[in-house]
Design an enzyme around this catalytic site. Sequence first.
Site, PDB file in Angstrom:
ATOM      1  CB  CYS A  61     -29.245 -33.954   7.037  1.00  0.00           C
ATOM      2  SG  CYS A  61     -29.402 -32.214   6.756  1.00  0.00           S
ATOM      3  NE  ARG A 105     -25.989 -38.122   9.238  1.00  0.00           N
ATOM      4  CZ  ARG A 105     -25.244 -38.643   8.442  1.00  0.00           C
ATOM      5  NH1 ARG A 105     -24.372 -39.706   8.690  1.00  0.00           N
ATOM      6  NH2 ARG A 105     -25.382 -38.365   7.054  1.00  0.00           N
ATOM      7  CD1 TRP A 164     -25.496 -28.988  11.066  1.00  0.00           C
ATOM      8  CD2 TRP A 164     -25.012 -28.255   9.099  1.00  0.00           C
ATOM      9  NE1 TRP A 164     -24.357 -28.442  11.318  1.00  0.00           N
ATOM     10  CE2 TRP A 164     -24.017 -27.812   9.878  1.00  0.00           C
ATOM     11  CE3 TRP A 164     -24.985 -27.953   7.656  1.00  0.00           C
ATOM     12  CZ2 TRP A 164     -23.022 -27.165   9.390  1.00  0.00           C
ATOM     13  CZ3 TRP A 164     -24.177 -27.101   7.186  1.00  0.00           C
ATOM     14  CH2 TRP A 164     -22.828 -26.828   7.960  1.00  0.00           C
ATOM     15  CG  ASN A 173     -27.982 -35.646   4.214  1.00  0.00           C
ATOM     16  OD1 ASN A 173     -27.749 -34.474   4.208  1.00  0.00           O
ATOM     17  ND2 ASN A 173     -27.408 -36.469   4.604  1.00  0.00           N
ATOM     18  N   GLY A 174     -28.678 -33.186   1.801  1.00  0.00           N
ATOM     19  CA  GLY A 174     -27.915 -33.031   0.442  1.00  0.00           C
ATOM     20  C   GLY A 174     -28.589 -31.473  -0.082  1.00  0.00           C
ATOM     21  CD  GLU A 178      -6.678 -32.940  14.579  1.00  0.00           C
ATOM     22  OE1 GLU A 178      -6.657 -32.521  13.201  1.00  0.00           O
ATOM     23  OE2 GLU A 178      -7.497 -33.679  14.740  1.00  0.00           O
ATOM     24  CE  LYS A 219     -10.288 -32.708  17.113  1.00  0.00           C
ATOM     25  NZ  LYS A 219      -9.968 -33.439  15.778  1.00  0.00           N
ATOM     26  CD  GLU A 248     -13.241 -30.387  15.822  1.00  0.00           C
ATOM     27  OE1 GLU A 248     -13.946 -30.355  14.979  1.00  0.00           O
ATOM     28  OE2 GLU A 248     -12.394 -31.179  16.058  1.00  0.00           O
ATOM     29  CG  HIS A 286       8.348 -14.079   8.273  1.00  0.00           C
ATOM     30  ND1 HIS A 286       8.972 -13.343   7.713  1.00  0.00           N
ATOM     31  CD2 HIS A 286       8.591 -15.240   8.538  1.00  0.00           C
ATOM     32  CE1 HIS A 286      10.148 -14.211   7.614  1.00  0.00           C
ATOM     33  NE2 HIS A 286      10.032 -15.282   8.328  1.00  0.00           N
ATOM     34  CE  LYS A 323     -17.586 -38.501  13.595  1.00  0.00           C
ATOM     35  NZ  LYS A 323     -15.975 -37.911  13.850  1.00  0.00           N
TER      36      LYS A 323
END
Length: 608
Positions: A2, A27, A75, A101-102, A481, A485, A488, A504, A603
């Site tokens: 947002c 964002r 969002w 936002n929130g 990581e 990358k 996503e 395993h 973001k």
Amino acid sequence: MCGIVGFIGKKQAAPIILDGLSRLEYRGYDSAGMAIADGNTIRVVKAVGRLDILVEMTHNGETMKGTAGIGHTRWATHGQPTDVNAHPHTNVSGTITVVHNGIIENYLPLRKMLQSRGYEFKSETDTEVVPQLIDYYYKGDPLEAIQKTLHRIEGSYSLGILFADRPGELYAARKSSPLICAVSDDGAFIASDVPALLKYSRSVYYIGEEEIAKLTEREISFYDVDGVETEKTPTEIKWDSSAAEKGGYEFFMLKEIYEEPRTVRETLNPRIRDSRVEIEELGMSDEEIKAVRCLHIVACGSAYHAGMTSRYVFEGMARLPVDVDIASEFRYRNPILDPSDLVIVISQSGETADTLEALRVAKSKGCTVLAIVNVVGSSIAREADRVMYTWAGPEISVATTKAYSAQLIALYLLSIKFASARGVISDAEAGELLEELKKLPDQIELMLGSREKIQRFANRYVAARDVFFIGRGIDYAISLEGSLKLKEISYIHSEAYAAGELKHGTISLIEQGTLVAAVATQKELYQKIISNIVEVRSRGAFVLAVTNVGNSEIEKVADYVIYIPETNPYFTNSLAIIPLQLFGYYVSLGKGFDVDHPRNLAKSVTVE
Ligand code: F6R
């Protein structure tokens, strides 16, 4: 997550708000909207999808007259991304307009209470209770109505509020969600983040927890939640405004990967003096460092992966026990912490809700909290006891690259500092480690030179269904990581495994042609990972290996090899991650995706 932009001043508000929202696109959002006050009328427009739709609908804002307004990119959390659920939301008569936002956690009982008093709701959102509640309390004094509303709502919020009968005023309030404001010759602004304001002012005010700001075209006044006026000093933003522009790159992500050498230098150099690590912000003497019995590192996503790497470095180099936790787990498991433990939270944005809450849990248990943060003045930076900034500059692409690299550097420096203070390494050894660190920027530059080779390789894998990343020790942390990358931004299913775990269970997933990226930079574990490569290859996997220059015998078992320059084994992540970031980038590019704005992601994750 947002974005909010608000303006009140001498110019037409809508074009300014649309421009500001476009600078917050990184964002992440799924709908956008705007409310503009023209005299005593407030007009609202909203649309699902990209901001461009709103730009077209309003001819870049030209069709919306008025010099005060609030805008929002949403969002979705409560309710689908639809026009009705998009912000701004209003009271029934449309005279009070809010962007938020929130998350308002107690919105259901509040909604019920308001409905029982005749208030009708249009959307499924938690936000709509805010303008309705303000309306309920509004008797002609906006500040009083906002205060009463803030006393009733629970959760997190940053709010922009317009009242139709107060055309010269714009209100804002904040709790556990970012919101800043600034004044310039053109007027006064609110925004979720600095890039939206940089064009107008470098002097910004961070609205405090449960604080209210009243903006007019000339000034901003601040009040606490009980209406008492507070004094505030602005923070100077030192970012170069071009840092928030693409500068000729197709996507911010590639630009930011190319900024990694500079980022590493800027995070590293000011903290090395006379071949020693000097971290003034740490504020701890060697005696205090020695008194630390255990480190707890807490973060989310890539920042957590940086923490995972540093566990190997701290434990190996400084012989200090380290726990690494995902913030959303740490905060709810009543962690056992001793006041002599040091808690390190890591966050690019400094606004991640779970990391912020983890910090609060650690402080409530009497621990000192050191924050490794990129955004100056962010909530985490303000609430931590000590702050070590990563000087990566604004990171716009949703997938982090340069901030992650800067986090690694900050953690390496801390490890050397702790190892020296604890007497585990001598001054000479510390000096040698620092010499290795100083070589990293040039070595990263060298890795960037393999860009075209990686692009060619990535183009072969745009249609991959599953990719596995494997490694041992630090190489496992790099794999975590590398895998994130890729998945996503390319939406390819990908997982990282500690290579010893393959047998395993996971090895059953390997079939003809499955891509396995094997990271093999740790000398002591090299033969072990070679065996794992042989195992997956004999089951049909195609193996991409990332290893140190000189390990050429790996070519006998791997199909494709990328070499990294020689460095100390503790620091290999900083080099090995570059081809993996580039791989993710080029797969996403090859699939034609909007690399900087991956679906469903934001973001700055300011809600749980
Ligand atoms: C992945 C990514 C996220 C963030 C995570 C934490 O590329 O960027 O996994 O690392 O959301 O964010 P910060 O560091 O802002 O707390």
